[in-house]
Design a protein around this motif. Structure first.
Motif, PDB file in Angstrom:
ATOM      1  N   ILE A 176      12.098  29.792  40.037  1.00 47.03           N
ATOM      2  CA  ILE A 176      11.195  29.404  38.944  1.00 47.03           C
ATOM      3  C   ILE A 176       9.749  29.609  39.412  1.00 47.03           C
ATOM      4  N   CYS A 177       8.919  30.178  38.536  1.00 43.18           N
ATOM      5  CA  CYS A 177       7.568  30.550  38.953  1.00 43.18           C
ATOM      6  C   CYS A 177       6.562  29.421  38.692  1.00 43.18           C
ATOM      7  N   GLY A 178       5.364  29.617  39.212  1.00 42.71           N
ATOM      8  CA  GLY A 178       4.325  28.591  39.128  1.00 42.71           C
ATOM      9  C   GLY A 178       3.756  28.397  37.734  1.00 42.71           C
ATOM     10  N   ARG A 179       4.074  29.288  36.793  1.00 39.45           N
ATOM     11  CA  ARG A 179       3.618  29.117  35.408  1.00 39.45           C
ATOM     12  C   ARG A 179       4.693  28.442  34.550  1.00 39.45           C
ATOM     13  N   CYS A 180       5.879  28.215  35.141  1.00 37.71           N
ATOM     14  CA  CYS A 180       7.001  27.615  34.400  1.00 37.71           C
ATOM     15  C   CYS A 180       7.444  26.259  34.940  1.00 37.71           C
ATOM     16  N   TYR A 181       7.162  25.978  36.222  1.00 40.22           N
ATOM     17  CA  TYR A 181       7.729  24.786  36.853  1.00 40.22           C
ATOM     18  C   TYR A 181       6.830  23.576  36.585  1.00 40.22           C
ATOM     19  N   LEU A 231      10.629  37.643  40.460  1.00 37.89           N
ATOM     20  CA  LEU A 231      11.469  37.398  39.281  1.00 37.89           C
ATOM     21  C   LEU A 231      11.563  35.896  39.030  1.00 37.89           C
ATOM     22  N   CYS A 232      11.259  35.474  37.802  1.00 37.89           N
ATOM     23  CA  CYS A 232      11.300  34.050  37.454  1.00 37.89           C
ATOM     24  C   CYS A 232      12.629  33.707  36.789  1.00 37.89           C
ATOM     25  N   THR A 233      13.348  32.743  37.368  1.00 38.97           N
ATOM     26  CA  THR A 233      14.680  32.405  36.862  1.00 38.97           C
ATOM     27  C   THR A 233      14.641  31.755  35.476  1.00 38.97           C
ATOM     28  N   LEU A 234      13.556  31.062  35.158  1.00 37.01           N
ATOM     29  CA  LEU A 234      13.491  30.436  33.834  1.00 37.01           C
ATOM     30  C   LEU A 234      13.244  31.488  32.745  1.00 37.01           C
ATOM     31  N   GLU A 235      12.469  32.521  33.070  1.00 32.78           N
ATOM     32  CA  GLU A 235      12.114  33.531  32.074  1.00 32.78           C
ATOM     33  C   GLU A 235      13.149  34.652  31.970  1.00 32.78           C
ATOM     34  N   ASP A 236      13.816  34.963  33.088  1.00 31.68           N
ATOM     35  CA  ASP A 236      14.718  36.123  33.123  1.00 31.68           C
ATOM     36  C   ASP A 236      16.169  35.644  33.016  1.00 31.68           C
TER      37      ASP A 236
HETATM   38 ZN   LIG Z   1       8.236  31.681  35.032  1.00 29.19          ZN
END
Ligand SMILES: [Zn+2]
Length: 260
Positions: A176-181, A231-236
């Protein structure tokens, strides 16, 4: 030999840092690889499904079935050495969040769904072309802040990894990336106080933690060369995400060797 259906590939990211040495990260096509998560199944059917997914993955890796080592992950900073026994022996896996192979020969797996899978390979100081110890680590918020990556790098060096530039390389897989977590503000403040690079803001403007950036800053500070999947797990949706679909499945980060 078990095959993946046409058009499905087990790995979202795979590299071969040296001939015969492999680093890879699975996605949803590889199926749920954890016994503690059951997806839509229950009981024995869930167990059999995970065992089949692990066997199929080992077939794709060219690793003997049941030989890959897994842990019982508990969000700790604890590192244990590989035992060379694999998951199929019926023993309960050990509780820890990083696994080191002193010889670099043991196939290792670490399970994740949003947390960071970190795979490390090394060489003895400056010895190009020689594979040293290898490791996998589960770096979620707690493990990262409590020092699981420092402990893993320390253990690699105790086992013979060099301390110079390029002697240890790390791959940070899909996470999960820093724009989603998104996290509560006190949690962001605590993270940023301990590892400043983790302080972040979501794309919708609320407090967040950037674990990939935090892991990068810890590893870089220890002289490790870092590679990111980005790769962001929440977005992909090709990756499992605990936040998007709790309990659906776990992916793995892997390191193994076979004959080039
Ligand atoms: Zn993300």
């Amino acid at each position: 030999m078990l095959q993946y259906p046409a058009g499905q590939a087990p790995f979202l990211w795979r590299v071969e840092p040296a001939p015969g040495l492999h680093v890879a990260f699975t996605g949803v096509d590889a199926g749920n690889l954890a016994f503690h998560v059951s997806g839509t199944l229950a009981g024995e059917a869930a167990r059999e499904s995970t065992a089949a997914a692990r066997h199929r993955l080992e077939d794709a890796m060219g690793v003997e079935r049941g030989r890959t080592e897994y842990l019982s992950q508990v969000h700790s900073a604890r590192v244990v050495p590989a035992q060379g026994r694999g998951w199929a022996g019926g023993r309960a896996p050990r509780e820890a969040d990083a696994l080191v192979s002193a010889t670099g020969c043991d196939p290792l797996a670490i399970m994740v769904a949003d947390c960071l899978p970190v795979v490390l390979v090394s060489r003895p100081a400056g010895r190009d072309g020689i594979t040293g110890p290898t490791a996998v680590a589960h770096a979620g918020r707690r493990g990262l802040l409590d020092g699981v990556l420092e402990n893993t790098v320390h253990r690699l060096r105790q086992d013979g990894a060099g301390a110079g530039p390029g002697d240890i390389q790390a791959w940070i897989g899909p996470a999960i990336c820093g724009r989603c977590y998104e996290v509560p503000e006190p949690m962001r403040a605590d993270g940023a106080a301990r590892i400043p690079a983790t302080g972040s803001t979501t794309s919708w403007g609320t407090p967040a933690l950037d674990l990939p950036a935090g892991a990068d800053s810890v590893l870089t500070g220890l002289g490790v060369t870092v590679h990111h999947s980005g790769l962001c797990t929440l977005e992909d949706h090709s990756a499992y995400s605990h936040r998007r679909e709790p309990g659906r499945g776990r992916s793995v980060g892997l390191v193994w060797q076979n004959q080039p």
